[in-house]
Design a protein around this motif. Structure first.
Motif, PDB file in Angstrom:
ATOM      1  N   LEU A  83       6.861   4.733 -21.678  1.00 32.77           N
ATOM      2  CA  LEU A  83       7.108   3.957 -21.254  1.00 32.77           C
ATOM      3  C   LEU A  83       7.754   2.723 -21.611  1.00 32.77           C
ATOM      4  CD1 LEU A  83       4.366   3.815 -17.961  1.00 32.77           C
ATOM      5  CD2 LEU A  83       6.627   4.401 -17.939  1.00 32.77           C
ATOM      6  N   THR A  84       9.291   2.469 -21.963  1.00 34.18           N
ATOM      7  CA  THR A  84      10.018   1.294 -22.181  1.00 34.18           C
ATOM      8  C   THR A  84       9.825   0.090 -20.726  1.00 34.18           C
ATOM      9  OG1 THR A  84      11.515   2.430 -21.914  1.00 34.18           O
ATOM     10  CG2 THR A  84      10.760   3.180 -23.281  1.00 34.18           C
ATOM     11  N   LEU A  85      10.814  -0.667 -21.698  1.00 35.01           N
ATOM     12  CA  LEU A  85      10.801  -1.860 -20.711  1.00 35.01           C
ATOM     13  C   LEU A  85      12.476  -1.268 -19.999  1.00 35.01           C
ATOM     14  CD1 LEU A  85      10.951  -4.390 -19.467  1.00 35.01           C
ATOM     15  CD2 LEU A  85      12.441  -5.822 -21.449  1.00 35.01           C
ATOM     16  N   GLN A  86      12.630  -0.094 -20.043  1.00 37.30           N
ATOM     17  CA  GLN A  86      14.187  -0.025 -19.513  1.00 37.30           C
ATOM     18  C   GLN A  86      13.792   0.717 -18.214  1.00 37.30           C
ATOM     19  OE1 GLN A  86      17.288   2.359 -21.661  1.00 37.30           O
ATOM     20  NE2 GLN A  86      18.351   2.674 -19.556  1.00 37.30           N
ATOM     21  N   THR A  87      12.652   1.382 -18.161  1.00 35.47           N
ATOM     22  CA  THR A  87      11.661   2.191 -17.117  1.00 35.47           C
ATOM     23  C   THR A  87      11.971   1.715 -16.401  1.00 35.47           C
ATOM     24  OG1 THR A  87      11.555   3.958 -19.041  1.00 35.47           O
ATOM     25  CG2 THR A  87      10.119   3.840 -16.799  1.00 35.47           C
ATOM     26  N   PHE A  88      10.813   0.308 -16.669  1.00 35.27           N
ATOM     27  CA  PHE A  88      10.329  -0.801 -15.537  1.00 35.27           C
ATOM     28  C   PHE A  88      11.431  -1.490 -14.822  1.00 35.27           C
ATOM     29  CE2 PHE A  88       6.178  -0.352 -18.433  1.00 35.27           C
ATOM     30  CZ  PHE A  88       5.376   0.150 -17.241  1.00 35.27           C
ATOM     31  N   HIS A  89      12.148  -1.497 -15.311  1.00 31.68           N
ATOM     32  CA  HIS A  89      13.758  -2.341 -14.890  1.00 31.68           C
ATOM     33  C   HIS A  89      14.443  -1.474 -13.646  1.00 31.68           C
ATOM     34  CE1 HIS A  89      14.206  -5.892 -16.747  1.00 31.68           C
ATOM     35  NE2 HIS A  89      13.356  -5.530 -17.790  1.00 31.68           N
ATOM     36  N   GLN A  90      14.179  -0.110 -14.252  1.00 34.98           N
ATOM     37  CA  GLN A  90      15.200   1.110 -12.938  1.00 34.98           C
ATOM     38  C   GLN A  90      13.929   0.773 -11.728  1.00 34.98           C
ATOM     39  OE1 GLN A  90      15.188   4.642 -16.029  1.00 34.98           O
ATOM     40  NE2 GLN A  90      17.264   3.479 -16.339  1.00 34.98           N
ATOM     41  N   ALA A  91      12.767   1.324 -12.074  1.00 35.61           N
ATOM     42  CA  ALA A  91      11.406   0.883 -11.086  1.00 35.61           C
ATOM     43  C   ALA A  91      11.630   0.475 -10.288  1.00 35.61           C
ATOM     44  CB  ALA A  91      10.169   2.000 -11.595  1.00 35.61           C
ATOM     45  N   GLY A 143       4.443   4.546  -8.326  1.00 31.53           N
ATOM     46  CA  GLY A 143       4.282   4.865  -9.420  1.00 31.53           C
ATOM     47  C   GLY A 143       4.965   6.485  -9.958  1.00 31.53           C
ATOM     48  N   LEU A 144       5.554   6.920  -8.603  1.00 31.64           N
ATOM     49  CA  LEU A 144       6.148   8.475  -9.077  1.00 31.64           C
ATOM     50  C   LEU A 144       7.682   8.255 -10.096  1.00 31.64           C
ATOM     51  CD1 LEU A 144       5.261  10.160  -5.570  1.00 31.64           C
ATOM     52  CD2 LEU A 144       4.675  10.860  -7.850  1.00 31.64           C
ATOM     53  N   ALA A 145       7.811   6.449  -8.946  1.00 31.25           N
ATOM     54  CA  ALA A 145       9.585   6.397 -10.033  1.00 31.25           C
ATOM     55  C   ALA A 145       8.536   6.335 -11.216  1.00 31.25           C
ATOM     56  CB  ALA A 145      10.215   5.619  -9.243  1.00 31.25           C
ATOM     57  N   LEU A 146       8.056   5.797 -12.033  1.00 32.43           N
ATOM     58  CA  LEU A 146       7.699   4.926 -13.425  1.00 32.43           C
ATOM     59  C   LEU A 146       7.881   6.856 -13.926  1.00 32.43           C
ATOM     60  CD1 LEU A 146       5.143   2.572 -13.348  1.00 32.43           C
ATOM     61  CD2 LEU A 146       7.569   2.862 -14.629  1.00 32.43           C
ATOM     62  N   LYS A 147       7.492   7.922 -13.212  1.00 30.95           N
ATOM     63  CA  LYS A 147       6.737   8.685 -14.009  1.00 30.95           C
ATOM     64  C   LYS A 147       7.925   9.974 -13.618  1.00 30.95           C
ATOM     65  CE  LYS A 147       4.262  12.804 -13.725  1.00 30.95           C
ATOM     66  NZ  LYS A 147       3.229  13.626 -12.475  1.00 30.95           N
ATOM     67  N   ARG A 148       9.306   9.877 -12.994  1.00 29.61           N
ATOM     68  CA  ARG A 148      10.603  10.538 -13.293  1.00 29.61           C
ATOM     69  C   ARG A 148      10.973   9.501 -14.037  1.00 29.61           C
ATOM     70  NH1 ARG A 148      14.534   9.339  -8.753  1.00 29.61           N
ATOM     71  NH2 ARG A 148      16.196  10.172  -9.782  1.00 29.61           N
ATOM     72  N   PHE A 149      11.291   8.177 -13.617  1.00 32.27           N
ATOM     73  CA  PHE A 149      12.376   7.368 -15.015  1.00 32.27           C
ATOM     74  C   PHE A 149      11.321   7.644 -16.176  1.00 32.27           C
ATOM     75  CE2 PHE A 149      13.023   4.747 -11.198  1.00 32.27           C
ATOM     76  CZ  PHE A 149      14.170   5.367 -10.458  1.00 32.27           C
ATOM     77  N   ALA A 196       0.575  -1.387   0.530  1.00 33.73           N
ATOM     78  CA  ALA A 196      -0.361   0.035  -0.593  1.00 33.73           C
ATOM     79  C   ALA A 196       0.322   0.833  -0.197  1.00 33.73           C
ATOM     80  CB  ALA A 196      -0.778   0.248   1.465  1.00 33.73           C
ATOM     81  N   PHE A 197       1.818   1.111   0.730  1.00 33.06           N
ATOM     82  CA  PHE A 197       2.894   2.522   0.888  1.00 33.06           C
ATOM     83  C   PHE A 197       3.739   2.725  -0.229  1.00 33.06           C
ATOM     84  CE2 PHE A 197       2.030   2.544   5.317  1.00 33.06           C
ATOM     85  CZ  PHE A 197       2.072   3.257   5.461  1.00 33.06           C
ATOM     86  N   LEU A 198       4.193   1.138  -0.859  1.00 31.24           N
ATOM     87  CA  LEU A 198       4.664   1.606  -1.996  1.00 31.24           C
ATOM     88  C   LEU A 198       3.967   1.342  -3.519  1.00 31.24           C
ATOM     89  CD1 LEU A 198       7.391  -0.848  -1.166  1.00 31.24           C
ATOM     90  CD2 LEU A 198       8.316   0.951  -1.429  1.00 31.24           C
ATOM     91  N   ALA A 199       3.225   0.697  -3.746  1.00 25.64           N
ATOM     92  CA  ALA A 199       2.419   1.478  -5.274  1.00 25.64           C
ATOM     93  C   ALA A 199       2.620   3.126  -5.604  1.00 25.64           C
ATOM     94  CB  ALA A 199       1.199   0.971  -4.670  1.00 25.64           C
ATOM     95  N   PRO A 200       2.438   3.644  -4.397  1.00 26.68           N
ATOM     96  CA  PRO A 200       2.779   5.252  -5.529  1.00 26.68           C
ATOM     97  C   PRO A 200       4.281   5.632  -5.202  1.00 26.68           C
ATOM     98  CG  PRO A 200       0.961   5.232  -2.831  1.00 26.68           C
ATOM     99  CD  PRO A 200       1.968   3.878  -3.372  1.00 26.68           C
ATOM    100  N   VAL A 201       5.001   5.248  -4.672  1.00 24.01           N
ATOM    101  CA  VAL A 201       6.433   5.605  -5.041  1.00 24.01           C
ATOM    102  C   VAL A 201       6.535   4.587  -6.378  1.00 24.01           C
ATOM    103  CG1 VAL A 201       8.309   5.218  -3.752  1.00 24.01           C
ATOM    104  CG2 VAL A 201       7.151   5.084  -2.575  1.00 24.01           C
TER     105      VAL A 201
END
Length: 81
Positions: A36-44, A24-30, A17-22
């Motif tokens: 969104l690419t596979l590399q973005t998901f790997h970083q997040a 999402g923000l990481a995906l947006k930031r990356f 519950a606490f990490l899901a928004p984090v």
């Protein structure tokens, strides 16, 4: 196999519950303004990897305090009376 008690389930639910928004923000930031690419998901995904490591460490320090932690007292054998 590790048995997961109520504390483990609680820890996973709260952590998710606490990490899901984090996440999402990481995906947006990356990704920035790019799609969104596979590399973005790997970083997040490093966030979830860190959460798994943290939860494994916490399992050694947190104790179950509910009904599952209480054990029935051992009855004395009948020939002791």
């Amino acid at each position: 196999m590790i048995a997961m008690g109520r504390l483990g389930v609680f820890t996973v639910a709260i952590g998710s519950a606490f990490l899901a928004p984090v996440f999402g923000l990481a995906l947006k930031r990356f990704s920035g303004v790019e799609p969104l690419t596979l590399q973005t998901f790997h970083q997040a995904d490093l966030i979830w990897g860190g959460a798994i490591v943290l939860s494994l460490i916490l399992t050694f320090f947190l104790r179950e305090t509910g009904a599952a932690a209480r054990r029935a007292p051992l009855a004395a054998p009948a020939h002791w009376s």
